[in-house]
Scaffold this motif. Structure first.
Motif, mmCIF file in Angstrom:
data_model
loop_
_atom_site.group_PDB
_atom_site.id
_atom_site.type_symbol
_atom_site.label_atom_id
_atom_site.label_comp_id
_atom_site.label_asym_id
_atom_site.label_seq_id
_atom_site.Cartn_x
_atom_site.Cartn_y
_atom_site.Cartn_z
ATOM 1 N N PHE A 10 7.360 -4.990 8.535
ATOM 2 C CA PHE A 10 7.001 -4.579 7.178
ATOM 3 C C PHE A 10 6.940 -3.048 7.195
ATOM 4 O O PHE A 10 6.001 -2.459 7.735
ATOM 5 C CB PHE A 10 5.658 -5.175 6.760
ATOM 6 N N ILE A 11 7.948 -2.430 6.617
ATOM 7 C CA ILE A 11 8.170 -0.998 6.784
ATOM 8 C C ILE A 11 7.921 -0.269 5.470
ATOM 9 O O ILE A 11 8.258 -0.765 4.393
ATOM 10 C CB ILE A 11 9.623 -0.755 7.263
ATOM 11 N N GLY A 12 7.344 0.929 5.567
ATOM 12 C CA GLY A 12 7.154 1.758 4.382
ATOM 13 C C GLY A 12 5.773 2.360 4.306
ATOM 14 O O GLY A 12 4.864 1.988 5.058
ATOM 15 N N ALA A 13 5.612 3.303 3.372
ATOM 16 C CA ALA A 13 4.346 4.008 3.210
ATOM 17 C C ALA A 13 3.427 3.332 2.204
ATOM 18 O O ALA A 13 2.241 3.658 2.127
ATOM 19 C CB ALA A 13 4.616 5.449 2.768
ATOM 20 N N TYR A 14 3.950 2.396 1.437
ATOM 21 C CA TYR A 14 3.138 1.681 0.458
ATOM 22 C C TYR A 14 2.086 0.834 1.180
ATOM 23 O O TYR A 14 2.338 0.323 2.280
ATOM 24 C CB TYR A 14 4.042 0.795 -0.396
ATOM 25 N N ASP A 15 0.930 0.669 0.576
ATOM 26 C CA ASP A 15 -0.146 -0.122 1.184
ATOM 27 C C ASP A 15 0.250 -1.600 1.225
ATOM 28 O O ASP A 15 0.282 -2.277 0.200
ATOM 29 C CB ASP A 15 -1.437 0.058 0.387
ATOM 30 N N LYS A 16 0.532 -2.092 2.427
ATOM 31 C CA LYS A 16 1.044 -3.449 2.617
ATOM 32 C C LYS A 16 -0.004 -4.401 3.182
ATOM 33 O O LYS A 16 0.287 -5.572 3.438
ATOM 34 C CB LYS A 16 2.243 -3.412 3.588
ATOM 35 N N THR A 17 -1.199 -3.911 3.428
ATOM 36 C CA THR A 17 -2.206 -4.659 4.180
ATOM 37 C C THR A 17 -2.485 -6.035 3.600
ATOM 38 O O THR A 17 -2.411 -7.061 4.293
ATOM 39 C CB THR A 17 -3.517 -3.857 4.273
ATOM 40 N N LYS A 46 -8.481 -1.725 10.241
ATOM 41 C CA LYS A 46 -9.705 -1.414 10.977
ATOM 42 C C LYS A 46 -10.910 -1.401 10.035
ATOM 43 O O LYS A 46 -12.043 -1.683 10.438
ATOM 44 C CB LYS A 46 -9.558 -0.058 11.662
ATOM 45 N N TYR A 47 -10.662 -1.097 8.770
ATOM 46 C CA TYR A 47 -11.753 -0.932 7.810
ATOM 47 C C TYR A 47 -11.982 -2.155 6.925
ATOM 48 O O TYR A 47 -13.104 -2.362 6.453
ATOM 49 C CB TYR A 47 -11.474 0.292 6.933
ATOM 50 N N ILE A 48 -10.941 -2.967 6.705
ATOM 51 C CA ILE A 48 -11.141 -4.101 5.803
ATOM 52 C C ILE A 48 -11.232 -5.436 6.528
ATOM 53 O O ILE A 48 -11.660 -6.423 5.938
ATOM 54 C CB ILE A 48 -10.036 -4.161 4.731
ATOM 55 N N ILE A 50 -9.025 -8.471 -7.806
ATOM 56 C CA ILE A 50 -9.294 -9.684 -7.018
ATOM 57 C C ILE A 50 -9.177 -9.399 -5.529
ATOM 58 O O ILE A 50 -10.019 -9.831 -4.715
ATOM 59 C CB ILE A 50 -8.341 -10.819 -7.414
ATOM 60 N N LEU A 51 -8.149 -8.657 -5.134
ATOM 61 C CA LEU A 51 -7.960 -8.335 -3.720
ATOM 62 C C LEU A 51 -9.125 -7.505 -3.188
ATOM 63 O O LEU A 51 -9.583 -7.708 -2.056
ATOM 64 C CB LEU A 51 -6.637 -7.588 -3.522
ATOM 65 N N MET A 52 -9.618 -6.589 -4.005
ATOM 66 C CA MET A 52 -10.774 -5.773 -3.591
ATOM 67 C C MET A 52 -12.026 -6.632 -3.462
ATOM 68 O O MET A 52 -12.819 -6.448 -2.533
ATOM 69 C CB MET A 52 -10.985 -4.643 -4.593
ATOM 70 N N GLU A 53 -12.201 -7.573 -4.371
ATOM 71 C CA GLU A 53 -13.356 -8.487 -4.280
ATOM 72 C C GLU A 53 -13.270 -9.303 -2.999
ATOM 73 O O GLU A 53 -14.276 -9.500 -2.300
ATOM 74 C CB GLU A 53 -13.378 -9.411 -5.501
ATOM 75 N N ASN A 54 -12.087 -9.792 -2.680
ATOM 76 C CA ASN A 54 -11.899 -10.582 -1.466
ATOM 77 C C ASN A 54 -12.164 -9.757 -0.212
ATOM 78 O O ASN A 54 -12.688 -10.263 0.785
ATOM 79 C CB ASN A 54 -10.483 -11.158 -1.431
ATOM 80 N N GLN A 55 -11.800 -8.480 -0.248
ATOM 81 C CA GLN A 55 -12.086 -7.591 0.879
ATOM 82 C C GLN A 55 -13.591 -7.474 1.096
ATOM 83 O O GLN A 55 -14.067 -7.509 2.237
ATOM 84 C CB GLN A 55 -11.487 -6.214 0.639
ATOM 85 N N ARG A 56 -14.333 -7.348 0.005
ATOM 86 C CA ARG A 56 -15.786 -7.162 0.118
ATOM 87 C C ARG A 56 -16.477 -8.388 0.716
ATOM 88 O O ARG A 56 -17.458 -8.251 1.462
ATOM 89 C CB ARG A 56 -16.390 -6.832 -1.251
ATOM 90 N N ILE A 57 -15.965 -9.577 0.399
ATOM 91 C CA ILE A 57 -16.588 -10.788 0.939
ATOM 92 C C ILE A 57 -15.869 -11.291 2.189
ATOM 93 O O ILE A 57 -16.226 -12.325 2.747
ATOM 94 C CB ILE A 57 -16.635 -11.908 -0.121
ATOM 95 N N ALA A 58 -14.857 -10.524 2.639
ATOM 96 C CA ALA A 58 -14.092 -10.849 3.858
ATOM 97 C C ALA A 58 -13.500 -12.259 3.786
ATOM 98 O O ALA A 58 -13.621 -13.056 4.714
ATOM 99 C CB ALA A 58 -14.970 -10.686 5.099
ATOM 100 N N LYS A 59 -12.847 -12.554 2.657
ATOM 101 C CA LYS A 59 -12.203 -13.848 2.470
ATOM 102 C C LYS A 59 -10.755 -13.645 2.015
ATOM 103 O O LYS A 59 -10.425 -12.645 1.389
ATOM 104 C CB LYS A 59 -12.941 -14.682 1.417
ATOM 105 N N VAL A 60 -9.904 -14.625 2.335
ATOM 106 C CA VAL A 60 -8.520 -14.610 1.857
ATOM 107 C C VAL A 60 -8.390 -15.744 0.844
ATOM 108 O O VAL A 60 -8.224 -16.902 1.201
ATOM 109 C CB VAL A 60 -7.517 -14.804 3.013
ATOM 110 N N LYS A 61 -8.500 -15.377 -0.444
ATOM 111 C CA LYS A 61 -8.442 -16.366 -1.514
ATOM 112 C C LYS A 61 -7.348 -15.972 -2.502
ATOM 113 O O LYS A 61 -7.220 -14.807 -2.858
ATOM 114 C CB LYS A 61 -9.788 -16.446 -2.243
#
Length: 232
Positions: free
Chosen positions: A6-13, A42-44, A182-193
């Motif tokens: 997965f190549i590129g400078a765009y945020d792909k996380t 490392k942060y999310i 939604i993705l930010m909310e999932n990051q905060r609760i450490a879930k993949v929904k």
């Protein structure tokens, strides 16, 4: 084992994690290698005792952070250098030509170039592509609301001269602000929904995941999607 670049400078996380999660729901083993400059994982991604380099498990996915080649990961895991990784898939998140070479992304099973149409993502992404010395097959993944022919023509113009063999097909993610929330909310609760994501975003995830599996496994992928959508 299949390696996917997965190549590129765009945020792909988030994209990479969610595709990997679909595969682990199919009982596939997946390692994600964050070889980016910022190392956002490392942060999310929660880790008990993060250090400069480490491997941790998140949502059934192994995440490797801070490593500059496969050999260093094997050393960390206590494996001999000649050992073969036992994963079904290894995803490599790369945003520099140096790491692209370190992980031999040119030899990956599939490579995707991920970009939005903001100037930073475009210019930095083209900078990475321009340093590729040998022709490499790659497919475009665009994060854009409009998905116009003009945008693709503009990208082709600015990437002219890069040694990339572009696939004729393009994957579009009509990214909406609601998906970001939604993705930010999932990051905060450490879930993949995926339940609250837009159907367009979920369709993009399924399309990409479908490209990585054997045709006979399409039914298993659909079951994995339904299970993940339940949020179980």
């Amino acid at each position: 084992m299949r390696t996917i670049g997965f190549i590129g400078a765009y945020d792909k996380t988030d994209l990479i994690i969610y595709v990997a999660k679909l595969l682990t729901e199919m009982n596939k083993t997946v390692m994600i290698i964050d070889a980016t400059t910022l190392q956002k994982m490392k942060y999310i991604v929660p880790a008990i005792s993060p250090s400069k380099t480490y491997v941790t498990e998140f949502a059934g996915i192994d995440i490797a952070v801070g490593f500059h080649n496969y050999e260093l990961i094997k050393d960390y895991l206590g494996k001999p250098q000649h050992a073969v990784f036992e994963y079904d898939y290894i995803f490599i998140d790369v945003d520099s030509a140096e790491e692209l070479a370190n992980f031999d992304v040119q030899s990956a099973t599939k490579n995707y170039f991920i970009t939005g149409f903001d100037i930073y993502s475009l210019k930095r992404g083209i900078e990475i592509l321009s340093e590729i010395t040998e022709p490499i097959p790659m497919k475009k993944v665009y994060f854009t609301k409009r998905a116009t022919k003009e945008e693709d023509e503009y990208f082709d113009f600015v990437s002219l001269g890069c040694k990339v063999l572009w696939d004729e097909e393009i994957i579009y993610f009509p990214f909406e602000q609601g998906d970001q929330t939604i993705l930010m909310e999932n990051q905060r609760i450490a879930k993949v929904k995926i339940k609250k994501l837009t159907q367009a975003y979920k369709d993009g995830l399924m399309y990409l995941a479908n490209e990585l599996i054997d045709p006979k496994e399409v039914g298993d992928l659909r079951k994995a999607y339904k299970q993940l959508e339940k949020g179980v």
